[in-house]
Design a protein around this motif. Structure first.
Motif, mmCIF file in Angstrom:
data_model
loop_
_atom_site.group_PDB
_atom_site.id
_atom_site.type_symbol
_atom_site.label_atom_id
_atom_site.label_comp_id
_atom_site.label_asym_id
_atom_site.label_seq_id
_atom_site.Cartn_x
_atom_site.Cartn_y
_atom_site.Cartn_z
ATOM 1 N N ARG A 66 -2.946 3.442 -7.183
ATOM 2 C CA ARG A 66 -4.147 2.717 -7.608
ATOM 3 C C ARG A 66 -5.424 3.325 -7.024
ATOM 4 O O ARG A 66 -6.519 2.976 -7.463
ATOM 5 N N GLY A 67 -5.303 4.145 -5.995
ATOM 6 C CA GLY A 67 -6.464 4.877 -5.500
ATOM 7 C C GLY A 67 -7.309 4.180 -4.468
ATOM 8 O O GLY A 67 -8.021 4.833 -3.707
ATOM 9 N N LEU A 68 -7.264 2.843 -4.416
ATOM 10 C CA LEU A 68 -8.132 2.107 -3.504
ATOM 11 C C LEU A 68 -7.363 0.921 -2.935
ATOM 12 O O LEU A 68 -6.716 0.177 -3.680
ATOM 13 N N TYR A 69 -7.475 0.745 -1.615
ATOM 14 C CA TYR A 69 -6.739 -0.325 -0.927
ATOM 15 C C TYR A 69 -7.667 -1.034 0.041
ATOM 16 O O TYR A 69 -8.598 -0.439 0.579
ATOM 17 N N ASP A 70 -7.391 -2.308 0.265
ATOM 18 C CA ASP A 70 -8.139 -3.113 1.232
ATOM 19 C C ASP A 70 -7.254 -3.288 2.468
ATOM 20 O O ASP A 70 -6.180 -3.902 2.384
ATOM 21 N N LEU A 71 -7.695 -2.768 3.587
ATOM 22 C CA LEU A 71 -6.871 -2.826 4.788
ATOM 23 C C LEU A 71 -6.828 -4.207 5.424
ATOM 24 O O LEU A 71 -6.107 -4.412 6.410
ATOM 25 N N THR A 72 -7.594 -5.166 4.862
ATOM 26 C CA THR A 72 -7.480 -6.553 5.327
ATOM 27 C C THR A 72 -6.690 -7.401 4.330
ATOM 28 O O THR A 72 -6.581 -8.615 4.516
ATOM 29 N N ALA A 73 -6.127 -6.778 3.306
ATOM 30 C CA ALA A 73 -5.315 -7.509 2.332
ATOM 31 C C ALA A 73 -4.016 -7.971 2.983
ATOM 32 O O ALA A 73 -3.538 -7.372 3.954
ATOM 33 N N PRO A 74 -3.408 -9.047 2.469
ATOM 34 C CA PRO A 74 -2.164 -9.554 3.069
ATOM 35 C C PRO A 74 -1.065 -8.507 3.164
ATOM 36 O O PRO A 74 -0.317 -8.485 4.149
ATOM 37 N N GLU A 75 -0.977 -7.625 2.165
ATOM 38 C CA GLU A 75 0.079 -6.608 2.185
ATOM 39 C C GLU A 75 -0.086 -5.678 3.382
ATOM 40 O O GLU A 75 0.883 -5.351 4.076
ATOM 41 N N ALA A 83 7.630 2.361 11.827
ATOM 42 C CA ALA A 83 6.568 1.358 11.766
ATOM 43 C C ALA A 83 7.009 0.016 12.344
ATOM 44 O O ALA A 83 6.188 -0.756 12.853
ATOM 45 N N ARG A 84 8.293 -0.267 12.288
ATOM 46 C CA ARG A 84 8.843 -1.515 12.819
ATOM 47 C C ARG A 84 10.346 -1.313 13.011
ATOM 48 O O ARG A 84 10.931 -0.398 12.421
ATOM 49 N N PRO A 85 10.996 -2.153 13.782
ATOM 50 C CA PRO A 85 12.432 -2.001 14.002
ATOM 51 C C PRO A 85 13.200 -2.004 12.678
ATOM 52 O O PRO A 85 12.973 -2.859 11.805
ATOM 53 N N GLY A 86 14.087 -1.030 12.537
ATOM 54 C CA GLY A 86 14.890 -0.955 11.324
ATOM 55 C C GLY A 86 14.262 -0.165 10.201
ATOM 56 O O GLY A 86 14.902 0.093 9.179
ATOM 57 N N HIS A 87 12.987 0.208 10.347
ATOM 58 C CA HIS A 87 12.310 0.977 9.302
ATOM 59 C C HIS A 87 12.865 2.399 9.298
ATOM 60 O O HIS A 87 13.018 3.020 10.344
ATOM 61 N N GLY A 88 13.178 2.920 8.104
ATOM 62 C CA GLY A 88 13.904 4.181 8.001
ATOM 63 C C GLY A 88 13.078 5.433 8.179
ATOM 64 O O GLY A 88 13.628 6.492 8.479
ATOM 65 N N MET A 89 11.763 5.364 7.986
ATOM 66 C CA MET A 89 10.954 6.576 8.059
ATOM 67 C C MET A 89 10.473 6.820 9.484
ATOM 68 O O MET A 89 9.854 5.950 10.087
ATOM 69 N N GLN A 143 5.249 -0.296 -4.172
ATOM 70 C CA GLN A 143 3.863 -0.757 -4.054
ATOM 71 C C GLN A 143 3.274 -0.203 -2.756
ATOM 72 O O GLN A 143 3.659 -0.613 -1.657
ATOM 73 N N HIS A 144 2.331 0.718 -2.895
ATOM 74 C CA HIS A 144 1.816 1.420 -1.724
ATOM 75 C C HIS A 144 0.873 0.567 -0.884
ATOM 76 O O HIS A 144 0.568 0.922 0.249
ATOM 77 N N GLY A 145 0.436 -0.560 -1.430
ATOM 78 C CA GLY A 145 -0.476 -1.416 -0.680
ATOM 79 C C GLY A 145 0.070 -1.842 0.673
ATOM 80 O O GLY A 145 -0.701 -2.096 1.608
ATOM 81 N N TYR A 146 1.387 -1.941 0.784
ATOM 82 C CA TYR A 146 2.005 -2.308 2.058
ATOM 83 C C TYR A 146 1.955 -1.162 3.078
ATOM 84 O O TYR A 146 2.113 -1.394 4.265
ATOM 85 N N HIS A 147 1.756 0.053 2.587
ATOM 86 C CA HIS A 147 1.866 1.231 3.453
ATOM 87 C C HIS A 147 0.586 2.065 3.520
ATOM 88 O O HIS A 147 0.545 3.065 4.235
ATOM 89 N N THR A 183 2.504 -5.583 7.223
ATOM 90 C CA THR A 183 3.261 -4.484 7.823
ATOM 91 C C THR A 183 2.599 -3.924 9.076
ATOM 92 O O THR A 183 3.273 -3.378 9.942
ATOM 93 N N GLY A 184 1.280 -4.004 9.159
ATOM 94 C CA GLY A 184 0.564 -3.445 10.302
ATOM 95 C C GLY A 184 0.559 -1.926 10.348
ATOM 96 O O GLY A 184 0.176 -1.330 11.356
ATOM 97 N N GLU A 185 0.936 -1.283 9.240
ATOM 98 C CA GLU A 185 1.050 0.178 9.249
ATOM 99 C C GLU A 185 -0.306 0.864 9.303
ATOM 100 O O GLU A 185 -0.446 1.934 9.903
ATOM 101 N N ALA A 186 -1.317 0.271 8.682
ATOM 102 C CA ALA A 186 -2.652 0.871 8.750
ATOM 103 C C ALA A 186 -3.223 0.782 10.162
ATOM 104 O O ALA A 186 -3.891 1.705 10.643
ATOM 105 N N ALA A 187 -2.953 -0.330 10.853
ATOM 106 C CA ALA A 187 -3.451 -0.493 12.223
ATOM 107 C C ALA A 187 -2.858 0.565 13.147
ATOM 108 O O ALA A 187 -3.537 1.070 14.052
ATOM 109 N N ALA A 188 -1.603 0.931 12.896
ATOM 110 C CA ALA A 188 -0.953 1.963 13.705
ATOM 111 C C ALA A 188 -1.258 3.362 13.192
ATOM 112 O O ALA A 188 -0.956 4.342 13.874
#
Length: 255
Positions: free
Chosen positions: A45-54, A221-227, A5-9, A58-63
């Protein structure tokens, strides 16, 4: 393979890397007054809300996009496309690659988008004006090539949930290039701690001389994240794309 689910990323640094190069390439290709084909094998899905819980979890969009966008020139094609998406869908909207492409392409251009995940496909169908396929994107790519119009660009952006995808893509890309020798083919891949991408990259750069390989490294993106990085291989890179890649390398080094 249907669990990702790409919404988290959405909007993370890997997205910024991939989408900046994609937007630049599409802008370059549309300078010529000839139609083109755009093909995407894993559209999402093509469209994401950066204020969505997902996204907030993760905070990945903020970074990522929130931090990088102001550093790009105001007239950069990526910023232009994002502005179009926000004008259509709201200030906190973030466009995935299908909407970035639709924002930059013209009425004369063909858009083919494959997405197999049922919910992602349904969401994309609600917002996209392209031709949608609920099918395996790599199989679709093989069946569409060469497309009409023959000029164009294909984006291959798998989730890499299965390790065998790397070896499969190392074999597939040269086949696609043989079918569509004038097409620009962009393949994104993650750079993980085990560097499992290396064999694929080595195979592709040997099989397709002239392909542009651009990689960026960044903090997890966070401790332990593999990418800890992102890569894009471009077959038939448009003239000037290497310079754009160098600018991105400098931008990321300043973060």
């Amino acid at each position: 393979m249907l669990s990702y689910q790409h919404g988290y990323h959405a909007g993370n640094l890997a997205d910024v890397h991939k989408h900046t190069l994609l937007a630049w390439a599409l802008s370059y290709l549309t300078r010529k007054d000839k139609p083109l084909s755009y093909i995407e094998t894993h559209a999402g899905r093509g469209l994401y809300d950066l204020t969505a819980p997902e996204a907030l979890k993760t905070g990945e969009a903020a970074a990522g996009i929130t931090r990088v966008e102001p550093l790009l020139p105001p007239d950069h094609p990526y910023r232009v496309a994002l502005a179009v998406v926000r004008a259509q869908h709201g200030a906190t909207a973030y466009g995935g690659s299908p909407l970035i492409a639709e924002a930059l392409l013209r009425d004369c251009d063909g858009i083919h988008l494959a997405e197999l995940h049922p919910r992602e496909h349904a969401a994309l169908a609600d917002i996209s004006g392209g031709r949608l396929y609920k099918t395996d994107g790599l199989a679709l790519a093989q069946s569409l090539l060469p497309p009409t119009p023959r000029r164009g660009l294909m984006l291959i952006d798998p989730s890499y949930e299965v390790k065998t995808e790397y070896a499969a893509l190392a074999k597939l890309l040269p086949q696609l290039h043989a079918k569509w020798n004038v097409g620009v083919i962009m393949l994104w891949y993650p750079i993980l701690v085990d560097n499992r991408h290396r064999a694929m990259v080595r195979s592709l750069t040997q099989a397709i001389p002239g392909a542009l390989c651009h990689e960026l490294r960044f903090a997890p993106a966070r401790p332990g994240h593999g990418m800890h990085g992102s890569g894009v291989i471009t077959v038939n890179p448009p003239w000037g794309m290497q310079d754009e890649a160098r600018r991105l390398t400098q931008l990321f080094s300043d973060l």
